[in-house]
Design an enzyme around this catalytic site. Structure first.
Site, PDB file in Angstrom:
ATOM      1  CE  LYS A  37      51.245  52.451  57.340  1.00 23.95           C
ATOM      2  NZ  LYS A  37      51.916  51.453  56.476  1.00 23.95           N
ATOM      3  CB  SER A  95      49.070  49.167  55.183  1.00 32.86           C
ATOM      4  OG  SER A  95      50.470  49.414  55.389  1.00 32.86           O
ATOM      5  CB  SER A 146      52.491  49.148  52.828  1.00 31.68           C
ATOM      6  OG  SER A 146      51.872  47.918  53.067  1.00 31.68           O
TER       7      SER A 146
END
Length: 472
Positions: free
Chosen positions: A74, A149, A173
């Site tokens: 990420k 996310s 997330s």
């Protein structure tokens, strides 16, 4: 979708090389660009590391299960010499001067980082639509969101560009996008993995964790990245474990707690049926199903958004247009520099959360909101402690329904906030949780969330692996 174990077998028998795997991964990333899962693709760096892996293997010095395996991470984790944007305009050109501990450990195990994945801006969102670089598409149904996310990391695995990836989980997330895309996503116990080098959203809630095609892949990845870190004094002193050790032991004799508050109003009927069907299979395997209660869980979402935004307003104050990141070209005075740089550099959702966080921390409202939310956090933690006195693990939905339709972040933001209703409580209590596919509803996978006792990831993953086996 090949697993880490399958790829390692191919590397061991010489039917492939790390360089070939890296090239295949990079080609797959290129062919799935329409999904917008990556912000940065590290072609040259990945191929160079892959050649080093092949050289180690030829010399009989392989580093283990992850050596030569392509991995995505990420884009809120620092990696020396690469852009680290947190999907925000304010960090569009920021190049990390150091590497996050989790990524350092990953590369020390021989993993090949092929790219930095797209995400909700500063991890603020549940749909992956708040990114400055545009939304990520769900490969299972492009009319629906992939969750957030960490949607980019979930899609990277679901689309087959990599067998595993890292995300961060502040309120669901990792688990929520795993459920949306039909992969496995694990949030470890708070403190199990160092947060050093992770761009902070809410420091008392954030935790790095893995995505994988299988539970075993997640267990393997967790084993590589966890452990104490002198750079992060919130990391646990517990020694690193073999999280694959209990896989395959099944659920016979296990007591599974089912919170009555999680299976009532608000849960989609098809999703509920898929989860209940899996629990029946677990019972047939020798598990005991027991109803438990989490009486304060209805306050989890509201207390989460007070605490998370309060911490975010503090953490994001460092992005001021002075030291690094975007600086407004229109600013002529110091106040204008701060105001214009932040208003131009941050997206709407980030601004909304900073404002909310500043409000609940203000002198007139601190006691009424922030202090009360922290008290509720303690009550929720105590609820879990009490429930675990009578059960080994707790079962819950990962999401209240199927992945939301694209565009709801603008048209119905409350529906997006409430999609985390089953996940935020684990971050408040610091507990480990894993989302595993357990069936289908409306042609899309349904995620079953398993909640474990603190630092009992090995036991939690054993139950998750049984779910995976029974879902085939």
């Amino acid at each position: 979708m090949q697993t880490i174990q399958e790829l390692q077998a191919q590397l061991a028998n010489g039917s492939t090389t790390a360089e070939k795997l890296a090239k295949a991964s990079l080609e797959k990333i290129e062919s799935t660009k329409n999904l917008n899962a990556y912000i940065s693709v590290l072609n040259d760096r990945a191929l160079e590391r892959a050649k080093e892996s092949d050289k180690r293997r030829a010399e009989g010095k392989s580093l283990g299960a992850l050596d030569g395996i392509p991995v995505a991470v990420k884009d809120n984790m620092c990696l020396t010499g690469t852009r680290t944007t947190a999907a925000s305009k304010i960090l569009d050109n920021f190049v990390a001067p150091y590497t996050a501990t989790a990524l350092e450990k990953l590369e020390a195990a021989g993993a090949i980082i092929v790219g930095k994945t797209n995400m909700d801006e500063f991890a603020m969102g549940s749909s992956n639509e708040t990114s400055y670089y545009g939304p990520v598409k769900n490969p299972l149904d492009e009319s629906r969101v992939p969750g957030g996310s960490s949607g980019g990391s979930a899609v990277a695995v679901a689309s087959g560009t990599v067998p595993c990836a890292l995300g961060s989980d502040t309120g669901g997330s990792i688990r929520q996008p795993a459920a949306c895309t039909g992969v496995v996503g694990l949030k470890p116990t708070y403190g199990r993995v160092s947060r050093y080098g992770l761009l902070a959203y809410a420091s008392s809630l954030d935790q790095i964790g893995p995505f994988g095609a299988t539970v075993r892949d997640c267990a393997t990845l967790l084993g590589a990245i966890c452990g104490i870190d002198p750079h992060d004094n919130t990391t646990s002193t517990r020694p690193t474990e073999d999280f694959t050790a209990k896989l395959g032991t099944g659920v016979k004799g296990k007591v599974i707690g089912v919170p009555k508050e999680y299976f009532g109003e608000g849960l989609d009927a098809e999703c509920k049926a898929a989860i209940e069907n899996m629990l029946k299979k677990m019972e047939a395997e020798g598990a005991t199903i027991k109803e438990v209660s989490l009486p304060h869980i209805s306050y989890a979402v509201s207390s989460y958004y007070i605490i998370a935004t309060a911490e975010a307003s503090s953490n994001l104050s460092r992005y001021d247009g002075v030291r690094y990141g975007y600086r407004s070209p229109e600013a002529r005075k110091l106040f204008d520099l701060y105001a214009k740089s932040r208003s131009e550099g941050f997206g709407k959702e980030v601004q909304r959360r900073i404002l909310l966080g500043s409000y609940v921390l203000s002198a007139g409202f601190y006691d009424a909101y922030y202090v009360q939310a922290q008290k509720v956090r303690r009550l929720i933690t105590d609820d879990f402690t009490e429930a675990f006195k009578t059960c080994d693990v707790i079962a819950s939905p990962t999401m209240p329904g199927l992945p939301l339709k694209c565009g709801m972040n603008e048209s119905d933001p409350m529906a997006v906030y409430l999609s985390d209703i089953y996940t935020v409580s684990l971050n408040l209590a610091g507990l480990p949780g894993v989302s595993v596919p357990c069936g289908m509803a409306g042609g899309l996978p349904v995620g079953l969330q398993w909640i474990g006792k603190p630092f009992q990831e090995a036991d939690l993953l054993a139950v998750a692996e049984a779910t995976e086996r029974l879902n085939k």
